[in-house]
Design a protein around this motif. Structure first.
Motif, PDB file in Angstrom:
ATOM      1  N   ALA A   1      26.314  17.262  51.894  1.00  0.00           N
ATOM      2  CA  ALA A   1      25.431  16.264  51.281  1.00  0.00           C
ATOM      3  C   ALA A   1      24.633  16.867  50.134  1.00  0.00           C
ATOM      4  CB  ALA A   1      24.489  15.685  52.335  1.00  0.00           C
ATOM      5  N   GLY A   2      24.176  18.115  50.306  1.00  0.00           N
ATOM      6  CA  GLY A   2      23.422  18.791  49.254  1.00  0.00           C
ATOM      7  C   GLY A   2      24.270  19.057  48.023  1.00  0.00           C
ATOM      8  N   LEU A   3      25.492  19.534  48.238  1.00  0.00           N
ATOM      9  CA  LEU A   3      26.406  19.768  47.121  1.00  0.00           C
ATOM     10  C   LEU A   3      26.736  18.456  46.413  1.00  0.00           C
ATOM     11  CD1 LEU A   3      28.873  22.310  48.800  1.00  0.00           C
ATOM     12  CD2 LEU A   3      27.217  22.816  47.004  1.00  0.00           C
ATOM     13  N   ALA A   4      26.907  17.383  47.201  1.00  0.00           N
ATOM     14  CA  ALA A   4      27.234  16.076  46.626  1.00  0.00           C
ATOM     15  C   ALA A   4      26.114  15.590  45.705  1.00  0.00           C
ATOM     16  CB  ALA A   4      27.474  15.061  47.744  1.00  0.00           C
ATOM     17  N   SER A   5      24.866  15.744  46.138  1.00  0.00           N
ATOM     18  CA  SER A   5      23.740  15.285  45.316  1.00  0.00           C
ATOM     19  C   SER A   5      23.652  16.081  44.017  1.00  0.00           C
ATOM     20  CB  SER A   5      22.432  15.382  46.091  1.00  0.00           C
ATOM     21  OG  SER A   5      22.123  16.732  46.399  1.00  0.00           O
ATOM     22  N   CYS A   6      24.036  17.351  44.080  1.00  0.00           N
ATOM     23  CA  CYS A   6      24.040  18.184  42.877  1.00  0.00           C
ATOM     24  C   CYS A   6      25.089  17.687  41.883  1.00  0.00           C
ATOM     25  CB  CYS A   6      24.318  19.635  43.276  1.00  0.00           C
ATOM     26  SG  CYS A   6      24.192  20.805  41.899  1.00  0.00           S
ATOM     27  N   PHE A   7      26.266  17.331  42.391  1.00  0.00           N
ATOM     28  CA  PHE A   7      27.315  16.804  41.514  1.00  0.00           C
ATOM     29  C   PHE A   7      26.948  15.422  40.973  1.00  0.00           C
ATOM     30  CE2 PHE A   7      30.199  19.839  43.814  1.00  0.00           C
ATOM     31  CZ  PHE A   7      30.533  20.590  42.683  1.00  0.00           C
ATOM     32  N   VAL A   8      26.178  14.639  41.744  1.00  0.00           N
ATOM     33  CA  VAL A   8      25.704  13.342  41.252  1.00  0.00           C
ATOM     34  C   VAL A   8      24.799  13.548  40.045  1.00  0.00           C
ATOM     35  CG1 VAL A   8      24.204  11.370  41.775  1.00  0.00           C
ATOM     36  CG2 VAL A   8      25.948  12.073  43.408  1.00  0.00           C
TER      37      VAL A   8
ATOM     38  N   GLY B   1      13.092  29.084  40.939  1.00  0.00           N
ATOM     39  CA  GLY B   1      11.956  29.996  40.931  1.00  0.00           C
ATOM     40  C   GLY B   1      11.816  30.726  42.256  1.00  0.00           C
ATOM     41  N   THR B   2      10.815  31.579  42.323  1.00  0.00           N
ATOM     42  CA  THR B   2      10.578  32.359  43.543  1.00  0.00           C
ATOM     43  C   THR B   2      10.313  31.449  44.743  1.00  0.00           C
ATOM     44  OG1 THR B   2       9.606  34.121  42.204  1.00  0.00           O
ATOM     45  CG2 THR B   2       9.161  34.183  44.565  1.00  0.00           C
ATOM     46  N   VAL B   3       9.552  30.369  44.515  1.00  0.00           N
ATOM     47  CA  VAL B   3       9.230  29.443  45.604  1.00  0.00           C
ATOM     48  C   VAL B   3      10.503  28.819  46.173  1.00  0.00           C
ATOM     49  CG1 VAL B   3       8.123  27.249  46.169  1.00  0.00           C
ATOM     50  CG2 VAL B   3       6.910  28.929  44.778  1.00  0.00           C
ATOM     51  N   SER B   4      11.437  28.438  45.302  1.00  0.00           N
ATOM     52  CA  SER B   4      12.693  27.829  45.753  1.00  0.00           C
ATOM     53  C   SER B   4      13.521  28.806  46.577  1.00  0.00           C
ATOM     54  CB  SER B   4      13.508  27.348  44.545  1.00  0.00           C
ATOM     55  OG  SER B   4      12.829  26.324  43.862  1.00  0.00           O
ATOM     56  N   ILE B   5      13.593  30.046  46.114  1.00  0.00           N
ATOM     57  CA  ILE B   5      14.390  31.055  46.814  1.00  0.00           C
ATOM     58  C   ILE B   5      13.803  31.352  48.192  1.00  0.00           C
ATOM     59  CG2 ILE B   5      15.162  33.463  46.781  1.00  0.00           C
ATOM     60  CD1 ILE B   5      15.268  33.223  43.712  1.00  0.00           C
ATOM     61  N   VAL B   6      12.473  31.547  48.233  1.00  0.00           N
ATOM     62  CA  VAL B   6      11.810  31.839  49.510  1.00  0.00           C
ATOM     63  C   VAL B   6      11.951  30.659  50.470  1.00  0.00           C
ATOM     64  CG1 VAL B   6       9.581  32.301  50.613  1.00  0.00           C
ATOM     65  CG2 VAL B   6      10.184  33.484  48.504  1.00  0.00           C
ATOM     66  N   SER B   7      11.811  29.429  49.940  1.00  0.00           N
ATOM     67  CA  SER B   7      11.921  28.239  50.794  1.00  0.00           C
ATOM     68  C   SER B   7      13.322  28.116  51.392  1.00  0.00           C
ATOM     69  CB  SER B   7      11.561  26.975  50.018  1.00  0.00           C
ATOM     70  OG  SER B   7      12.527  26.694  49.024  1.00  0.00           O
ATOM     71  N   LEU B   8      14.337  28.488  50.608  1.00  0.00           N
ATOM     72  CA  LEU B   8      15.708  28.456  51.113  1.00  0.00           C
ATOM     73  C   LEU B   8      15.878  29.398  52.302  1.00  0.00           C
ATOM     74  CD1 LEU B   8      17.831  28.378  47.827  1.00  0.00           C
ATOM     75  CD2 LEU B   8      17.846  26.656  49.622  1.00  0.00           C
ATOM     76  N   LEU B   9      15.313  30.584  52.189  1.00  0.00           N
ATOM     77  CA  LEU B   9      15.415  31.579  53.268  1.00  0.00           C
ATOM     78  C   LEU B   9      14.663  31.108  54.517  1.00  0.00           C
ATOM     79  CD1 LEU B   9      14.928  34.850  51.162  1.00  0.00           C
ATOM     80  CD2 LEU B   9      17.067  33.959  52.118  1.00  0.00           C
ATOM     81  N   ILE B  10      13.481  30.522  54.310  1.00  0.00           N
ATOM     82  CA  ILE B  10      12.687  30.041  55.448  1.00  0.00           C
ATOM     83  C   ILE B  10      13.388  28.889  56.151  1.00  0.00           C
ATOM     84  CG2 ILE B  10      10.511  28.945  56.133  1.00  0.00           C
ATOM     85  CD1 ILE B  10       9.158  30.465  53.832  1.00  0.00           C
ATOM     86  N   VAL B  11      13.923  27.954  55.349  1.00  0.00           N
ATOM     87  CA  VAL B  11      14.617  26.794  55.921  1.00  0.00           C
ATOM     88  C   VAL B  11      15.858  27.233  56.702  1.00  0.00           C
ATOM     89  CG1 VAL B  11      16.046  24.814  55.278  1.00  0.00           C
ATOM     90  CG2 VAL B  11      13.764  25.032  54.350  1.00  0.00           C
ATOM     91  N   PHE B  12      16.581  28.211  56.180  1.00  0.00           N
ATOM     92  CA  PHE B  12      17.757  28.703  56.894  1.00  0.00           C
ATOM     93  C   PHE B  12      17.348  29.295  58.242  1.00  0.00           C
ATOM     94  CE2 PHE B  12      20.746  32.122  57.998  1.00  0.00           C
ATOM     95  CZ  PHE B  12      21.914  31.378  58.082  1.00  0.00           C
ATOM     96  N   SER B  13      16.241  30.032  58.269  1.00  0.00           N
ATOM     97  CA  SER B  13      15.763  30.592  59.546  1.00  0.00           C
ATOM     98  C   SER B  13      15.354  29.481  60.498  1.00  0.00           C
ATOM     99  CB  SER B  13      14.594  31.557  59.301  1.00  0.00           C
ATOM    100  OG  SER B  13      13.449  30.862  58.831  1.00  0.00           O
TER     101      SER B  13
ATOM    102  N   VAL C   1      19.532  22.743  45.751  1.00  0.00           N
ATOM    103  CA  VAL C   1      18.884  23.750  44.900  1.00  0.00           C
ATOM    104  C   VAL C   1      19.803  24.947  44.707  1.00  0.00           C
ATOM    105  CG1 VAL C   1      16.984  25.405  44.767  1.00  0.00           C
ATOM    106  CG2 VAL C   1      16.533  23.060  45.504  1.00  0.00           C
ATOM    107  N   ALA C   2      20.426  25.399  45.807  1.00  0.00           N
ATOM    108  CA  ALA C   2      21.335  26.545  45.726  1.00  0.00           C
ATOM    109  C   ALA C   2      22.550  26.219  44.852  1.00  0.00           C
ATOM    110  CB  ALA C   2      21.782  26.960  47.124  1.00  0.00           C
ATOM    111  N   ALA C   3      23.103  25.010  45.019  1.00  0.00           N
ATOM    112  CA  ALA C   3      24.290  24.621  44.256  1.00  0.00           C
ATOM    113  C   ALA C   3      23.981  24.441  42.778  1.00  0.00           C
ATOM    114  CB  ALA C   3      24.867  23.328  44.828  1.00  0.00           C
ATOM    115  N   SER C   4      22.751  24.035  42.454  1.00  0.00           N
ATOM    116  CA  SER C   4      22.382  23.797  41.063  1.00  0.00           C
ATOM    117  C   SER C   4      22.448  25.067  40.222  1.00  0.00           C
ATOM    118  CB  SER C   4      20.975  23.182  40.982  1.00  0.00           C
ATOM    119  OG  SER C   4      19.997  24.113  41.418  1.00  0.00           O
ATOM    120  N   ILE C   5      22.376  26.225  40.865  1.00  0.00           N
ATOM    121  CA  ILE C   5      22.485  27.502  40.140  1.00  0.00           C
ATOM    122  C   ILE C   5      23.846  27.597  39.461  1.00  0.00           C
ATOM    123  CG2 ILE C   5      22.483  30.024  40.370  1.00  0.00           C
ATOM    124  CD1 ILE C   5      20.748  29.669  42.865  1.00  0.00           C
TER     125      ILE C   5
END
Length: 294
Positions: free
Chosen positions: A166-173, A126-138, A114-118
């Motif tokens: 792996a996340g970056l790879a899926s974005c490039f796929v 969206g807001t949900v994606s950004i907040v989820s990224l912060l929560i998952v990192f914690s 999600v972060a790489a897709s930017i």
């Protein structure tokens, strides 16, 4: 009725995939004191053989599967580079830490995608994606458990980097699909790319292996192939938004196999991290399903 049947089939395939990757992780650990790059060589050679055989079979009837637009090559190389980083990081972590912890950190890849897709796909989260990224990192910090004991934290950092790759790879796929590049060509090219990176290291730093270690690493390659095959069939039968959350069963399978064969039990901090990350994934999954139904 057909849609429901395909959904059930997709769920079965993704559970099969998750178990395959868990078996791969167990075999990587059971292989013992072998350099992690040498271990990846077995995984990538089997993946290359399967993908190349499938690609050749398709090319007999349709030569267009071998076509790659000039503008797509840079994304193909980037996908292979970050994908190799993901595999190397994951395999190093599997050999040095609890395999369910390594699996959990690797399963952060969708959030990195999600972060790489930017930047790669020019998508605005969206807001949900950004907040989820912060929560998952914690949540990942509970699993990594940062400290000055580098012997313990170093493998977790590698696992974290593996999930990022792996996340970056899926974005490039996803980007390559926009250029209509064949999936089997992507897998074959990536596998060959990783093999070529690993070969010099293995050539100069080869560690002799026993027959049992060779068999175990072949098992790791077969497990990875089953995981890849199951994942491909899962997303062929059902949309990612409806089945992707079931991929987290890989952590459960890894935990069970780790307990049975290695006597590993995640500590309280790791379990808290699992709850935070998987809970966030379930919330995002439910949120996306609601959006699709509207």
């Amino acid at each position: 009725m057909k849609q429901q049947e395909n959904l059930r089939l997709g769920i079965c395939w993704i559970l099969f995939s998750a178990f395959g990757f868990a078996v791969m992780g167990l075999c990587v650990r059971l292989a013992g004191e072998i350099p992690f790059v040498q271990k990846t060589l077995f995984r990538n050679m089997i993946a290359f053989f399967i993908a190349f055989s499938t690609l050749c079979a398709k090319a007999k009837n349709d030569r267009s599967v071998l076509a790659v637009p000039r503008d797509a090559w840079k994304f193909l190389i980037l996908r292979s580079a970050v994908g190799s980083l993901g595999i190397f990081g994951n395999f190093y972590a599997l050999g040095h830490m609890n395999i369910s912890d390594a699996a959990m950190l690797n399963k952060m890849s969708p959030f990195f995608a999600v972060a790489a897709s930017i930047f790669v796909l020019k998508e605005k989260p969206g807001t949900v994606s950004i907040v989820s990224l912060l929560i998952v990192f914690s949540g990942s910090l509970f699993v990594i458990k940062p400290s000055f004991d580098f012997e313990k934290v170093f493998p977790a950092i590698f696992a974290f980097v593996g999930g990022m790759g792996a996340g970056l790879a899926s974005c490039f796929v996803r980007k390559l699909h926009l250029y209509n590049v064949c999936a089997d060509f992507i897998i074959a090219f990536f596998s060959l790319f990783s093999i070529l990176i690993a070969l010099p290291f293995v050539f100069f730093c080869y560690t002799p292996m026993s027959f049992s270690q060779v068999m175990i690493l072949l098992g790791a390659g077969i497990g990875a192939a089953c995981g890849q095959f199951g994942m491909t069939n899962a997303y062929f039968n059902a949309p990612a938004a409806k089945i992707s959350v079931y991929d987290y069963s890989n952590v459960l399978f890894a935990g069970i196999l780790g307990f049975i064969f290695l006597g590993q039990i995640p500590d309280a901090f790791s379990i808290a991290g699992y709850i935070i990350i998987i809970g966030t994934a379930f919330f995002v999954f439910a949120y996306n399903c609601r959006k699709l139904e509207k």
